[in-house]
Design an enzyme around this catalytic site. Structure first.
Site, PDB file in Angstrom:
ATOM      1  N   LEU A 175      57.253  46.675 -66.033  1.00  0.00           N
ATOM      2  CA  LEU A 175      57.171  45.214 -65.899  1.00  0.00           C
ATOM      3  C   LEU A 175      55.756  44.726 -65.594  1.00  0.00           C
ATOM      4  O   LEU A 175      54.978  45.391 -64.925  1.00  0.00           O
ATOM      5  CB  LEU A 175      58.173  44.689 -64.862  1.00  0.00           C
ATOM      6  CG  LEU A 175      58.041  45.004 -63.380  1.00  0.00           C
ATOM      7  CD1 LEU A 175      56.977  44.164 -62.710  1.00  0.00           C
ATOM      8  CD2 LEU A 175      59.380  44.745 -62.711  1.00  0.00           C
TER       9      LEU A 175
ATOM     10  N   GLU B 239      53.521  41.686 -63.913  1.00  0.00           N
ATOM     11  CA  GLU B 239      53.625  40.583 -62.964  1.00  0.00           C
ATOM     12  C   GLU B 239      53.497  39.284 -63.749  1.00  0.00           C
ATOM     13  O   GLU B 239      52.772  39.200 -64.736  1.00  0.00           O
ATOM     14  CB  GLU B 239      52.540  40.707 -61.899  1.00  0.00           C
ATOM     15  CG  GLU B 239      52.864  41.861 -60.965  1.00  0.00           C
ATOM     16  CD  GLU B 239      51.784  42.115 -59.938  1.00  0.00           C
ATOM     17  OE1 GLU B 239      51.043  41.179 -59.605  1.00  0.00           O
ATOM     18  OE2 GLU B 239      51.686  43.264 -59.481  1.00  0.00           O
TER      19      GLU B 239
ATOM     20  N   ASN C 256      49.741  52.712 -69.610  1.00  0.00           N
ATOM     21  CA  ASN C 256      48.732  51.933 -68.884  1.00  0.00           C
ATOM     22  C   ASN C 256      47.309  52.356 -69.248  1.00  0.00           C
ATOM     23  O   ASN C 256      46.404  51.523 -69.310  1.00  0.00           O
ATOM     24  CB  ASN C 256      48.981  52.006 -67.374  1.00  0.00           C
ATOM     25  CG  ASN C 256      50.037  50.988 -66.935  1.00  0.00           C
ATOM     26  OD1 ASN C 256      50.526  50.218 -67.752  1.00  0.00           O
ATOM     27  ND2 ASN C 256      50.390  51.000 -65.667  1.00  0.00           N
TER      28      ASN C 256
ATOM     29  N   PHE D 298      45.926  42.296 -75.576  1.00  0.00           N
ATOM     30  CA  PHE D 298      45.045  43.144 -74.757  1.00  0.00           C
ATOM     31  C   PHE D 298      43.686  43.364 -75.429  1.00  0.00           C
ATOM     32  O   PHE D 298      43.066  44.400 -75.284  1.00  0.00           O
ATOM     33  CB  PHE D 298      45.728  44.468 -74.386  1.00  0.00           C
ATOM     34  CG  PHE D 298      46.600  44.283 -73.182  1.00  0.00           C
ATOM     35  CD1 PHE D 298      47.759  43.534 -73.270  1.00  0.00           C
ATOM     36  CD2 PHE D 298      46.219  44.766 -71.946  1.00  0.00           C
ATOM     37  CE1 PHE D 298      48.539  43.289 -72.154  1.00  0.00           C
ATOM     38  CE2 PHE D 298      46.994  44.525 -70.818  1.00  0.00           C
ATOM     39  CZ  PHE D 298      48.161  43.792 -70.925  1.00  0.00           C
ATOM     40  N   LEU D 299      43.279  42.353 -76.174  1.00  0.00           N
ATOM     41  CA  LEU D 299      41.984  42.404 -76.836  1.00  0.00           C
ATOM     42  C   LEU D 299      41.145  41.199 -76.394  1.00  0.00           C
ATOM     43  O   LEU D 299      40.261  40.757 -77.119  1.00  0.00           O
ATOM     44  CB  LEU D 299      42.203  42.395 -78.354  1.00  0.00           C
ATOM     45  CG  LEU D 299      41.179  43.120 -79.218  1.00  0.00           C
ATOM     46  CD1 LEU D 299      41.069  44.589 -78.845  1.00  0.00           C
ATOM     47  CD2 LEU D 299      41.523  42.986 -80.703  1.00  0.00           C
TER      48      LEU D 299
ATOM     49  N   GLY E 100      36.271  39.820 -71.381  1.00  0.00           N
ATOM     50  CA  GLY E 100      35.985  39.011 -70.192  1.00  0.00           C
ATOM     51  C   GLY E 100      35.520  39.877 -69.048  1.00  0.00           C
ATOM     52  O   GLY E 100      34.731  40.811 -69.249  1.00  0.00           O
TER      53      GLY E 100
ATOM     54  N   CYS F 206      48.007  48.204 -60.774  1.00  0.00           N
ATOM     55  CA  CYS F 206      48.426  49.299 -61.667  1.00  0.00           C
ATOM     56  C   CYS F 206      47.288  49.893 -62.484  1.00  0.00           C
ATOM     57  O   CYS F 206      46.896  51.035 -62.261  1.00  0.00           O
ATOM     58  CB  CYS F 206      49.529  48.800 -62.596  1.00  0.00           C
ATOM     59  SG  CYS F 206      51.034  48.380 -61.704  1.00  0.00           S
TER      60      CYS F 206
ATOM     61  N   ARG G  95      45.259  42.607 -55.591  1.00  0.00           N
ATOM     62  CA  ARG G  95      44.829  43.997 -55.547  1.00  0.00           C
ATOM     63  C   ARG G  95      43.798  44.262 -56.650  1.00  0.00           C
ATOM     64  O   ARG G  95      44.013  43.939 -57.797  1.00  0.00           O
ATOM     65  CB  ARG G  95      46.039  44.937 -55.702  1.00  0.00           C
ATOM     66  CG  ARG G  95      46.885  45.001 -54.438  1.00  0.00           C
ATOM     67  CD  ARG G  95      48.122  45.831 -54.639  1.00  0.00           C
ATOM     68  NE  ARG G  95      49.046  45.195 -55.571  1.00  0.00           N
ATOM     69  CZ  ARG G  95      50.147  45.786 -56.047  1.00  0.00           C
ATOM     70  NH1 ARG G  95      50.431  47.022 -55.706  1.00  0.00           N
ATOM     71  NH2 ARG G  95      50.950  45.133 -56.872  1.00  0.00           N
TER      72      ARG G  95
HETATM   73  C1  UDX Z   1      50.407  46.320 -66.146  1.00  0.00           C
HETATM   74  C2  UDX Z   1      51.138  46.711 -67.430  1.00  0.00           C
HETATM   75  O1  UDX Z   1      50.916  45.714 -68.423  1.00  0.00           O
HETATM   76  C3  UDX Z   1      52.621  46.877 -67.146  1.00  0.00           C
HETATM   77  O2  UDX Z   1      53.288  47.302 -68.314  1.00  0.00           O
HETATM   78  C4  UDX Z   1      52.786  47.907 -66.046  1.00  0.00           C
HETATM   79  O3  UDX Z   1      54.137  48.054 -65.709  1.00  0.00           O
HETATM   80  C5  UDX Z   1      52.002  47.495 -64.817  1.00  0.00           C
HETATM   81  O4  UDX Z   1      50.644  47.296 -65.156  1.00  0.00           O
HETATM   82  P1  UDX Z   1      50.107  44.066 -64.751  1.00  0.00           P
HETATM   83  O5  UDX Z   1      49.321  44.878 -63.772  1.00  0.00           O
HETATM   84  O6  UDX Z   1      51.128  43.103 -64.256  1.00  0.00           O
HETATM   85  O7  UDX Z   1      50.889  45.042 -65.745  1.00  0.00           O
HETATM   86  O8  UDX Z   1      49.043  43.241 -65.585  1.00  0.00           O
HETATM   87  P2  UDX Z   1      48.585  43.104 -67.117  1.00  0.00           P
HETATM   88  O9  UDX Z   1      49.188  41.903 -67.709  1.00  0.00           O
HETATM   89  O10 UDX Z   1      48.744  44.383 -67.828  1.00  0.00           O
HETATM   90  O11 UDX Z   1      47.033  42.793 -66.921  1.00  0.00           O
HETATM   91  C6  UDX Z   1      46.183  43.743 -66.274  1.00  0.00           C
HETATM   92  C7  UDX Z   1      44.770  43.233 -66.168  1.00  0.00           C
HETATM   93  O12 UDX Z   1      44.131  43.276 -67.424  1.00  0.00           O
HETATM   94  C8  UDX Z   1      44.613  41.813 -65.663  1.00  0.00           C
HETATM   95  O13 UDX Z   1      43.559  41.790 -64.699  1.00  0.00           O
HETATM   96  C9  UDX Z   1      44.238  41.027 -66.894  1.00  0.00           C
HETATM   97  O14 UDX Z   1      43.471  39.891 -66.595  1.00  0.00           O
HETATM   98  C10 UDX Z   1      43.457  42.052 -67.671  1.00  0.00           C
HETATM   99  N1  UDX Z   1      43.418  41.824 -69.123  1.00  0.00           N
HETATM  100  C11 UDX Z   1      44.571  41.857 -69.855  1.00  0.00           C
HETATM  101  C12 UDX Z   1      42.208  41.622 -69.780  1.00  0.00           C
HETATM  102  O15 UDX Z   1      41.145  41.602 -69.133  1.00  0.00           O
HETATM  103  N2  UDX Z   1      42.195  41.453 -71.128  1.00  0.00           N
HETATM  104  C13 UDX Z   1      43.315  41.484 -71.879  1.00  0.00           C
HETATM  105  O16 UDX Z   1      43.225  41.332 -73.091  1.00  0.00           O
HETATM  106  C14 UDX Z   1      44.547  41.677 -71.219  1.00  0.00           C
END
Ligand code: UDX
Length: 439
Positions: free
Chosen positions: A158, A160, A214, A255-256, A259, A266, A336
């Site tokens: 999941l 957040e 992850n 996830f592309l 920034g 996680c 965190r």
């Molecule tokens: C993540 C995984 O997505 C999830 O499947 C796992 O169970 C727990 O870890 P989460 O930590 O809630 O979930 O956040 P996520 O939405 O994955 O974002 C992680 C970080 O990456 C954030 O700081 C976000 O700002 C950053 N991010 C995400 C980017 O910098 N660029 C992106 O393109 C996507």
């Protein structure tokens, strides 16, 4: 096993609370457990100790229906449950990269001696591969004579901000099992979720799926952030580059986003724990690239500070910096390993005055970084600022009006740390606009 199942959920963090509430929503009898008495009291009163959209309502529904309760007693949980979910934290150890699995060990030690009937323990925490095997041994050793305690590993994916949605409509369900009985129980438990792809495998593979997923996501983010570094050197635009890449289905759009990089409870600690475990297994070389993924991610934070410093003329000393965002991502109060707060703290260390605002994470931020200044709105944070930094892409910030914000700042300088603003609109309002990976 009787249905609806009698379920306990041990550990009430983001994962545990969501899992407990959603299992109650599916009609099971659920008892949540945590060693934090204050939190348990709060939950029993129907108050969510975290910010997560849609979750409080499900919590309250379960409490009102009478099939969801919370306790601090392992004895009660052990006597109650047919299925015990382990949702404990596995944070990074203080003196290294490995994951600290002691909360899982403590929970198993507190639970196992009291179990009153044959039961299934299901691990959901993210763990170093091999943990399930070890815990299975411990359960057998500590359970009362004549009682069978089976174990399964069922990693949780999941996100957040989407916790409820991800729990009730997951992309996939992965279960690592040793017995047909465990597989049958989990298949039946999750059947009401509908036709979700299910991967049944062994303990080790199930444990690895989570860290592999992850690591892949972290790598994808650092990949585009590495391209941002190249774009900075070559005077190219990483946002256009990312958009162009994303039309290739094999690469995809998600996830592309370039920034200031990833944070949270996680991704950062999972890649480090994965590297640490691979070293222990003698396979460290296979994950050497993750070291670079982590390094790229850290450099993005430093780059944001560089951009702010450049905009205020070379030194942040005695400069006021509006920091828009404290949570590691929007729709969360989780700070965190938040890139936003790491950047605010770095500015503070250079003698700057960081004035931080976040729609949900201010209380958590204040506790962790009492040395920073905090404001009660974005405009308040920006009042008198020499530069504003957009570091968490809350819609409150992406929808800010450059004219309105311009009226309260000392100087119209902005760093768009998440590449979410329209540069033309801000430049038209006489702002000096800078963003990572853009000319
Ligand atoms: C993540 C995984 O997505 C999830 O499947 C796992 O169970 C727990 O870890 P989460 O930590 O809630 O979930 O956040 P996520 O939405 O994955 O974002 C992680 C970080 O990456 C954030 O700081 C976000 O700002 C950053 N991010 C995400 C980017 O910098 N660029 C992106 O393109 C996507």
């Amino acid at each position: 096993m009787r249905t609806p199942y009698r379920i306990t959920v041990i550990g009430t963090g983001y994962l545990g609370i969501t899992h407990a509430a959603c299992m109650a929503k599916l009609g099971h009898e659920v008892l949540g457990l945590d060693i934090d008495e204050e939190k348990i009291q709060q939950l029993n009163n129907g108050n969510l100790p975290i910010y997560e959209a849609g979750l409080e309502e499900i919590l309250r529904d379960g409490l009102a229906a009478g099939n969801l309760r919370f306790t601090t007693s392992f004895q009660k949980a052990a006597e109650f449950g047919d299925i015990h979910f382990l949702c404990l934290g596995t944070p990074q150890v203080k003196d290294g990269w490995a994951a600290d699995t002691s909360q899982l060990d403590s929970a198993v030690e507190a639970l196992a001696p009291h179990v009153g009937q044959d039961c299934l323990v299901v691990g959901k925490s993210t763990v170093p591969v091999g943990t399930a095997e070890r815990l299975a041994g411990k359960l057998t050793e500590l359970a009362p004579r004549g009682t069978t305690v089976d174990l399964a590993w069922n990693p949780e994916f999941l996100r957040e901000g989407f916790a409820v949605e991800d729990t009730l409509s997951p992309d996939r369900i992965v279960i690592g099992v040793r017995t047909e009985a465990a597989e049958k129980t989990l298949r039946a438990l999750y059947a009401p979720l509908g036709d979700i792809p299910l991967v049944v495998t062994d303990f080790a593979t199930a444990e690895l799926v989570k860290v592999a997923a992850n690591s892949f996501l972290a790598t994808k983010i650092s990949y585009i952030n590495a391209m941002a570094e190249i774009c900075e050197a070559a005077h190219a635009d990483v946002t256009a580059l990312a958009r162009a890449l994303s039309y290739d289905d094999r690469i995809g759009r998600r996830f592309l986003s370039p920034g200031i990089g990833f944070g949270g409870g996680c991704l950062p600690k999972d890649i480090r724990a994965f590297m640490a475990r691979a070293e222990e297994l003698g396979a460290g070389r296979a994950l050497a690239f993750l070291r670079e993924v982590d390094a790229i991610n850290q450099r993005r934070r430093a780059r944001a500070v560089d951009l702010a410093r450049e905009l205020v003329g070379g030194s942040l000393k005695n400069r006021t910096v509006a920091v828009l965002g404290a949570a590691f991502k929007p729709e969360s109060d989780d700070i965190r390993d938040s890139p936003a707060l790491a950047i605010a703290h770095a500015i503070h260390l250079e003698g700057g005055r960081a004035s931080v605002y976040d729609p949900a994470a201010l209380d958590n931020a204040r506790k962790a970084f009492p040395e920073l200044d905090y404001a009660s709105s974005a405009l308040e944070a920006a009042r008198g600022a020499h530069v504003a930094l957009l570091l968490t892409e809350w819609s409150d910030f992406t929808e800010l009006d450059p004219e309105q914000l311009g009226l309260v700042v000392a100087d119209r300088n902005i760093v768009d740390g998440r590449n979410v603003l329209d540069p033309a609109a801000w430049q038209a309002a006489a702002w000096n606009y800078r963003a990572p990976g853009r000319p």
